[in-house]
Motif scaffolding. Structure first.
Motif, PDB file in Angstrom:
ATOM      1  N   ALA A 101       0.846  -1.193   0.000  1.00  0.00           N
ATOM      2  CA  ALA A 101       0.000   0.000   0.000  1.00  0.00           C
ATOM      3  C   ALA A 101       0.882   1.245   0.000  1.00  0.00           C
ATOM      4  O   ALA A 101       1.880   1.317   0.723  1.00  0.00           O
ATOM      5  CB  ALA A 101      -0.908  -0.002   1.232  1.00  0.00           C
ATOM      6  N   VAL A 102       0.514   2.218  -0.839  1.00  0.00           N
ATOM      7  CA  VAL A 102       1.293   3.457  -0.944  1.00  0.00           C
ATOM      8  C   VAL A 102       0.363   4.656  -1.036  1.00  0.00           C
ATOM      9  O   VAL A 102      -0.825   4.526  -1.354  1.00  0.00           O
ATOM     10  CB  VAL A 102       2.210   3.445  -2.201  1.00  0.00           C
ATOM     11  N   ASP A 103       0.918   5.826  -0.759  1.00  0.00           N
ATOM     12  CA  ASP A 103       0.206   7.072  -1.015  1.00  0.00           C
ATOM     13  C   ASP A 103       0.083   7.221  -2.536  1.00  0.00           C
ATOM     14  O   ASP A 103       1.096   7.161  -3.246  1.00  0.00           O
ATOM     15  CB  ASP A 103       1.001   8.252  -0.435  1.00  0.00           C
ATOM     16  N   PRO A 104      -1.122   7.409  -3.082  1.00  0.00           N
ATOM     17  CA  PRO A 104      -1.301   7.432  -4.538  1.00  0.00           C
ATOM     18  C   PRO A 104      -0.652   8.618  -5.240  1.00  0.00           C
ATOM     19  O   PRO A 104      -0.499   8.598  -6.462  1.00  0.00           O
ATOM     20  CB  PRO A 104      -2.829   7.464  -4.708  1.00  0.00           C
ATOM     21  N   LEU A 105      -0.267   9.637  -4.483  1.00  0.00           N
ATOM     22  CA  LEU A 105       0.357  10.815  -5.095  1.00  0.00           C
ATOM     23  C   LEU A 105       1.880  10.780  -5.017  1.00  0.00           C
ATOM     24  O   LEU A 105       2.560  11.283  -5.912  1.00  0.00           O
ATOM     25  CB  LEU A 105      -0.160  12.097  -4.439  1.00  0.00           C
ATOM     26  N   THR A 106       2.420  10.204  -3.952  1.00  0.00           N
ATOM     27  CA  THR A 106       3.875  10.204  -3.772  1.00  0.00           C
ATOM     28  C   THR A 106       4.486   8.803  -3.859  1.00  0.00           C
ATOM     29  O   THR A 106       5.689   8.674  -3.997  1.00  0.00           O
ATOM     30  CB  THR A 106       4.254  10.794  -2.403  1.00  0.00           C
ATOM     31  N   PHE A 107       3.657   7.767  -3.710  1.00  0.00           N
ATOM     32  CA  PHE A 107       4.092   6.366  -3.712  1.00  0.00           C
ATOM     33  C   PHE A 107       4.986   6.047  -2.513  1.00  0.00           C
ATOM     34  O   PHE A 107       5.819   5.163  -2.555  1.00  0.00           O
ATOM     35  CB  PHE A 107       4.756   5.993  -5.048  1.00  0.00           C
ATOM     36  N   GLN A 108       4.747   6.799  -1.447  1.00  0.00           N
ATOM     37  CA  GLN A 108       5.436   6.578  -0.180  1.00  0.00           C
ATOM     38  C   GLN A 108       4.662   5.522   0.618  1.00  0.00           C
ATOM     39  O   GLN A 108       3.428   5.551   0.673  1.00  0.00           O
ATOM     40  CB  GLN A 108       5.508   7.875   0.610  1.00  0.00           C
ATOM     41  N   THR A 109       5.371   4.566   1.209  1.00  0.00           N
ATOM     42  CA  THR A 109       4.721   3.566   2.043  1.00  0.00           C
ATOM     43  C   THR A 109       4.499   4.132   3.443  1.00  0.00           C
ATOM     44  O   THR A 109       4.790   5.308   3.704  1.00  0.00           O
ATOM     45  CB  THR A 109       5.584   2.290   2.140  1.00  0.00           C
ATOM     46  N   SER A 110       4.030   3.285   4.359  1.00  0.00           N
ATOM     47  CA  SER A 110       3.819   3.729   5.740  1.00  0.00           C
ATOM     48  C   SER A 110       5.133   3.991   6.474  1.00  0.00           C
ATOM     49  O   SER A 110       5.145   4.617   7.541  1.00  0.00           O
ATOM     50  CB  SER A 110       3.001   2.679   6.508  1.00  0.00           C
ATOM     51  N   ILE A 161       7.967   9.751 -10.222  1.00  0.00           N
ATOM     52  CA  ILE A 161       7.400  10.568  -9.150  1.00  0.00           C
ATOM     53  C   ILE A 161       7.944  10.130  -7.790  1.00  0.00           C
ATOM     54  O   ILE A 161       8.352  10.954  -6.962  1.00  0.00           O
ATOM     55  CB  ILE A 161       5.859  10.476  -9.175  1.00  0.00           C
ATOM     56  N   ALA A 162       7.958   8.817  -7.550  1.00  0.00           N
ATOM     57  CA  ALA A 162       8.467   8.300  -6.276  1.00  0.00           C
ATOM     58  C   ALA A 162       9.918   8.679  -6.064  1.00  0.00           C
ATOM     59  O   ALA A 162      10.325   9.056  -4.952  1.00  0.00           O
ATOM     60  CB  ALA A 162       8.311   6.776  -6.248  1.00  0.00           C
ATOM     61  N   SER A 163      10.697   8.605  -7.128  1.00  0.00           N
ATOM     62  CA  SER A 163      12.117   8.922  -7.038  1.00  0.00           C
ATOM     63  C   SER A 163      12.335  10.379  -6.643  1.00  0.00           C
ATOM     64  O   SER A 163      13.171  10.684  -5.775  1.00  0.00           O
ATOM     65  CB  SER A 163      12.790   8.631  -8.381  1.00  0.00           C
ATOM     66  N   ARG A 164      11.597  11.259  -7.243  1.00  0.00           N
ATOM     67  CA  ARG A 164      11.759  12.687  -6.930  1.00  0.00           C
ATOM     68  C   ARG A 164      11.394  12.959  -5.467  1.00  0.00           C
ATOM     69  O   ARG A 164      12.109  13.674  -4.758  1.00  0.00           O
ATOM     70  CB  ARG A 164      10.909  13.538  -7.872  1.00  0.00           C
ATOM     71  N   HIS A 165      10.292  12.387  -5.008  1.00  0.00           N
ATOM     72  CA  HIS A 165       9.914  12.571  -3.611  1.00  0.00           C
ATOM     73  C   HIS A 165      10.952  11.955  -2.681  1.00  0.00           C
ATOM     74  O   HIS A 165      11.282  12.522  -1.634  1.00  0.00           O
ATOM     75  CB  HIS A 165       8.542  11.946  -3.356  1.00  0.00           C
TER      76      HIS A 165
END
Length: 473
Positions: A292-301, A327-331
């Motif tokens: 599960a990830v944040d749909p905007l940043t693809f960050q997990t918990s 996107i995930a890489s930039r964040h």
């Protein structure tokens, strides 16, 4: 201990795009790949192989010319599995070479081995030569992809009863095949083997297939499949699969018994997360191995751990995985990312192709948006006649309130290329008047956009150029 700004586990579409993006931002990046060559599932068993197999099948069978020369027309009378594999290997070598060059010129570090978490910032990698090293990273991106779901009651043997990875290694083309699962992968392989003159039966436990595609497009697609004698069985789960000599027997829950030379089980995939020791970093995958990830940043918990690509679930497309990785890489390295446009295309490389972008008619109805549709058949275009097409359909959906394009849906030759015209108009909030007032190359299949636009414009019954108000997003 080796230290990096970003470690990417997996070198498929999400992983490679993420690694290169971070490297271009002058970050120290490492890609860990457990396979012998970079590219991940996409290059070696998924996107590229299946599409190469499709193109080879269509070329060698003369499929695209049968509209002129009849169903008996063949370019090569006897097609073998070796014929299909020859082109596949050439394509894969090229893809790997391109990717290796991209990593090299962007100074992305690589390591071959299997990674597992020690803690949220530390990975232990067992390299191919047996050496074990520890890697420390400020951020970690998991792009491990998926593998075929293999339930225990299916007696896979790698020859007659195979999954969607093993199908690429078969030694001969079967005369008959049962495909279990009518998802994207199952339908793609079912239609490819049907084009190779294999008698194909598709079994799906659900009552429908490809539910995220506009129903009218799916209905047209199913009609084309049945018209060439493919069998589609819906609403029936598998009771058992048994190998008996040279035949495979599949028993359905209603008692019906099917028989074929080969069974392809393609009912789902699972995230390749079981070797990661996720518990050591505080993560847990769902029952299908997805994260599960944040749909905007693809960050997990876990704040410094990200995930992208098929391992996060739908839509599981190579194209969207690449964008997720970027996107995930930039964040992950602390650089803001611009949110991508709302609408992106889906491509299903079946025979015929399906591609779609925007809202389906069912979604428009659910949102209570007053609408009208325009339809164009490829046979209505001069290019369609030149190509010998008697099938192919383009459907455009427009808002009656604002005249904006809401969805573009295509089934037929070149659908995955044609859809990008609709994608551009959708994201630029264009209206039906764009298609009516603009000129398209002649003769092309893209003219179908003008035909469909005119069809909708005539039904809408208003003069062009009076778009007002806003539709729900």
């Amino acid at each position: 201990m080796h230290s990096y700004d970003l470690v990417v586990v997996g070198s498929g579409p999400a992983g490679r795009r993420a690694a290169i993006q971070a490297a271009k931002l002058n970050k120290k990046v490492l890609v860990i790949e457990k396979g012998t060559r970079v590219g991940g599932v996409s290059v070696h068993t998924g996107t590229i192989p299946s599409k190469t197999l499709r193109e080879t099948a269509l070329n060698l069978t003369g499929w695209r010319e049968r509209g002129f020369y009849g169903r008996a027309y063949r370019v090569k009378q006897e097609i073998s599995a070796a014929d299909l594999r020859r082109r596949l290997l050439i394509t894969l070598d090229h893809e790997v070479d391109v990717l290796e060059h991209q990593f090299s010129r962007n100074r992305v570090h690589q390591m071959r081995g299997t990674a597992r978490f020690v803690d949220a910032h530390t990975l232990e990698v067992t390299k191919d030569d047996g050496e074990v090293v520890r890697i420390d990273s400020r951020s970690i991106l998991l792009a491990v992809g998926t593998k075929p779901f293999r339930p225990a009651h299916i007696p896979f043997d790698g020859k007659s009863i195979v999954d969607s990875d093993e199908i690429l290694e078969i030694e001969g083309l079967p005369r008959s095949m049962i495909v279990i699962g009518a998802g994207v992968i199952g339908i793609e392989y079912a239609t490819i083997f049907s084009a190779l003159d294999t008698a194909v039966t598709v079994v799906e436990s659900r009552d429908t297939m490809l539910d995220f595609i506009d129903k009218e497009i799916v209905d047209d697609f199913a009609y084309q499949l049945r018209d060439r004698n493919m069998k589609l069985i819906f609403g029936q789960a598998i009771e058992s699969v048994v190998k008996d000599g040279d035949r495979c027997h599949v028993t359905l829950q209603n008692g019906r018994r099917l028989s074929a030379e080969m069974v392809l089980f393609a009912a789902g995939r699972v995230g390749a997360t079981e070797m990661l020791d996720l518990k050591n970093c505080g993560l847990e995958a769902d029952k299908r191995g997805r994260l599960a990830v944040d749909p905007l940043t693809f960050q997990t918990s876990v704040p410094n751990i990200y995930a992208a690509g098929d391992v996060v679930g739908f839509p599981s497309l190579a194209s969207t995985s690449m964008e997720q990785g970027r996107i995930a890489s930039r964040h992950a390295v602390g650089v803001p990312a611009i949110e991508p446009p709302k609408f992106f295309p889906y491509g299903i490389y079946a025979v015929p192709e399906i591609s779609t972008c925007g809202f389906t008619e069912e979604e428009v109805i659910e949102r209570k948006i007053p609408y009208e549709c325009g339809i164009a058949h490829f046979r209505e275009t001069s290019r369609g006649h030149i190509m010998g097409l008697d099938t192919g359909l383009l459907k455009l959906i427009f808002s009656l309130k604002t005249r904006r394009l809401l969805g573009a849906h295509i089934v037929g030759e070149g659908a995955t290329e044609l859809v990008h015209i609709g994608q551009a108009v959708l994201n630029l909030k264009g209206t039906v008047d764009y298609f009516v007032e603009n000129t398209f190359n002649y003769p092309t299949l893209a003219e179908a956009y003008k035909i469909a636009g005119l069809d909708a414009w005539n039904r809408m019954g208003e003069a062009p150029g009076h778009a007002t108000g806003e539709d729900p997003e």
